[in-house]
Design a protein around this motif. Sequence first.
Motif, PDB file in Angstrom:
ATOM      1  N   HIS A 138       0.814  -1.211   0.000  1.00 43.35           N
ATOM      2  CA  HIS A 138       0.000   0.000   0.000  1.00 43.35           C
ATOM      3  C   HIS A 138       0.856   1.273   0.000  1.00 43.35           C
ATOM      4  CE1 HIS A 138       0.684   1.029   4.250  1.00 43.35           C
ATOM      5  NE2 HIS A 138       0.520  -0.238   4.533  1.00 43.35           N
ATOM      6  N   LEU A 141       1.103   3.081  -3.426  1.00 43.95           N
ATOM      7  CA  LEU A 141      -0.035   3.784  -3.995  1.00 43.95           C
ATOM      8  C   LEU A 141       0.183   5.291  -3.976  1.00 43.95           C
ATOM      9  CD1 LEU A 141      -2.874   1.737  -2.251  1.00 43.95           C
ATOM     10  CD2 LEU A 141      -1.976   1.406  -4.560  1.00 43.95           C
ATOM     11  N   ASP A 142      -0.283   5.964  -5.022  1.00 38.14           N
ATOM     12  CA  ASP A 142      -0.213   7.431  -5.125  1.00 38.14           C
ATOM     13  C   ASP A 142       1.220   7.951  -5.022  1.00 38.14           C
ATOM     14  OD1 ASP A 142      -2.946   7.646  -5.480  1.00 38.14           O
ATOM     15  OD2 ASP A 142      -3.362   7.919  -3.346  1.00 38.14           O
ATOM     16  N   THR A 175      -5.093   5.539  -5.817  1.00 31.41           N
ATOM     17  CA  THR A 175      -6.080   4.981  -4.901  1.00 31.41           C
ATOM     18  C   THR A 175      -7.485   5.392  -5.344  1.00 31.41           C
ATOM     19  OG1 THR A 175      -5.805   6.909  -3.482  1.00 31.41           O
ATOM     20  CG2 THR A 175      -4.567   4.935  -2.902  1.00 31.41           C
ATOM     21  N   VAL A 184     -12.377   2.688   3.300  1.00 35.15           N
ATOM     22  CA  VAL A 184     -10.990   2.521   2.871  1.00 35.15           C
ATOM     23  C   VAL A 184     -10.019   2.569   4.048  1.00 35.15           C
ATOM     24  CG1 VAL A 184     -10.663   4.981   2.396  1.00 35.15           C
ATOM     25  CG2 VAL A 184      -9.248   3.281   1.219  1.00 35.15           C
ATOM     26  N   ASN A 185     -10.313   3.369   5.068  1.00 40.22           N
ATOM     27  CA  ASN A 185      -9.391   3.496   6.197  1.00 40.22           C
ATOM     28  C   ASN A 185      -9.519   2.363   7.202  1.00 40.22           C
ATOM     29  OD1 ASN A 185      -8.100   5.901   5.421  1.00 40.22           O
ATOM     30  ND2 ASN A 185      -9.875   7.085   6.078  1.00 40.22           N
ATOM     31  N   LEU A 188      -6.625  -1.850   4.662  1.00 36.51           N
ATOM     32  CA  LEU A 188      -5.694  -1.479   3.601  1.00 36.51           C
ATOM     33  C   LEU A 188      -5.483  -2.616   2.612  1.00 36.51           C
ATOM     34  CD1 LEU A 188      -3.017   0.429   5.736  1.00 36.51           C
ATOM     35  CD2 LEU A 188      -4.713   1.413   4.197  1.00 36.51           C
ATOM     36  N   PHE A 190      -6.079  -4.985  -0.566  1.00 38.82           N
ATOM     37  CA  PHE A 190      -6.589  -4.834  -1.922  1.00 38.82           C
ATOM     38  C   PHE A 190      -6.056  -5.977  -2.763  1.00 38.82           C
ATOM     39  CE2 PHE A 190      -2.772  -2.314  -1.354  1.00 38.82           C
ATOM     40  CZ  PHE A 190      -1.963  -2.718  -2.393  1.00 38.82           C
ATOM     41  N   GLU A 195      -6.325  -4.686  -8.657  1.00 40.44           N
ATOM     42  CA  GLU A 195      -6.414  -3.326  -8.106  1.00 40.44           C
ATOM     43  C   GLU A 195      -5.051  -2.695  -7.882  1.00 40.44           C
ATOM     44  OE1 GLU A 195     -10.573  -4.141  -5.681  1.00 40.44           O
ATOM     45  OE2 GLU A 195      -8.657  -4.309  -4.626  1.00 40.44           O
ATOM     46  N   PHE A 196      -4.027  -3.263  -8.493  1.00 40.34           N
ATOM     47  CA  PHE A 196      -2.654  -2.797  -8.272  1.00 40.34           C
ATOM     48  C   PHE A 196      -1.932  -2.669  -9.613  1.00 40.34           C
ATOM     49  CE2 PHE A 196       1.522  -3.462  -5.856  1.00 40.34           C
ATOM     50  CZ  PHE A 196       1.427  -2.239  -5.207  1.00 40.34           C
TER      51      PHE A 196
END
Length: 485
Positions: A138, A141-142, A175, A184-185, A188, A190, A195-196
């Motif tokens: 995670h 991400l972003d 994300t 989402v919080n 974590l 996925f 989704e990656f």
Amino acid sequence: MMIHQSGPEAATKFLSFVNASPTPFHAIHNASVRLENAGFRKIKEKDDWEKDLTEGGKYYFTRLVFVVHSFAFNERLCRNQSALLAFTLPKEWKAGAGLSIVATHVDSPNLRVRPVSKRTKAGYLQVGVETYGGGIWHSWLDRDLSLAGRVVVASPNGFTSRLVKVDKPLIRIPTLAIHLDRNVNESLKFNQETEFVPILGLVESQLNAQREAPSSSDKKPGASSVQGNHHSQLLALLAEELSIKAEEIHDFELHLYDTQPSVLGGINNEFIFSPRMDNQFSSFAAVEALAQWASSTSAGPLEGNVNCIALFNHEEVGSVSTSGADSSLIPSLFERLSPTPAAFAQSIAKSLLVSADMGHALHPNYLSKHEDNHQPRMNGGIVIKTNAKQRYASDAIGTFLVKKLVERKGGQVQEYEVRNDMACGSTVGPMLSKIGVRTVDVGCAQLSMHSIRETAGSHDVQNAIDLFTSLFEGFSELDKQLSID
């Protein structure tokens, strides 16, 4: 008011190394350049180099990850290797001499482009990737990601493999907005397959891009062609970076990396914020220690053990490769320096291998994750790692020797054992110890291990260099004072 303070010199040098080394291939190349600048001479495993060894000589070689006989690799720059071994000879070296070894690894958990990466969905160009190692996924991400690795290209004399590093944000794994996933919080987790998947661009930009007309539109591509496996814009970008034509690209190994550079951080620059510190931190320190020691006038007549560093690949996935610690790299060196059974046994008995990998620093928000009496701190000195189940190779003898070596430089030692109710990781140490050489596992403490951005102590770079230098300077004399028969 901003507080500005320069950091330790060794930490600043490490920043330059890790920023220039987004992949194991780049790390080995940069290590090779450092060694060559320190006077080390490149030798090749396939040659009969033993007969050319000289007193006080400095040598290194790298291991090819793959060999295709029609390829004409540029071996001088070591651009196609991901393992390195370097050593110095004592002045009166002879078969049976011991080896003082620092063993590390240069690979880190990351994402790697699939052999067939071309994906398109909902108007987006996407790149198929595979996870490598046990990453904290995670954290990817972003992030502003790019690509680096090696590319097999056509050349006038056949084919060659070249390094590439795209120095700009290129791809991203976005994300989902919290408005579309209110939970989402709370989790974590996925799906790493669906989704990656990174985004390279928009389909419209590909459709509108200017393309070169193929030289023979009706000619069926050969088996070695990868033109249909990847987006044409990705191939065009690589070709531009290498100043070649896209059709000259025949294969590649590309890794994703974070374009945000490594930096010093903390109110007093006491931290390093960086990717890949597990384990380029230890690898840099090993290279720097051997290069500095071999170049120093204080190194003296180079009497005693053969001093050696070994930088391996694939530790994060088990080390079972031709460039991993479970390969023949170190056993082969022992055998070539001491070719008779008696000399080989003597050499093993006189040797010490320091397995250097990063350790877990105490986390202020998760104190319960550490055993009460084993809580290493960043910048607190070398961490000796012990495990009764032999996930680490340290024992009382190795621990004693490391403590004495650290003591020679005025440093400090910390102890680490994992809690009984937690699993323990491992290193290259246990698999290297099986050849019979005394082995001890050490490291420096860090936080966020296996994240895309890790945290370590800026003063610990010098602490690691000091230990390795002390090993090269004084182990053989220290060993003479130790009687365990």
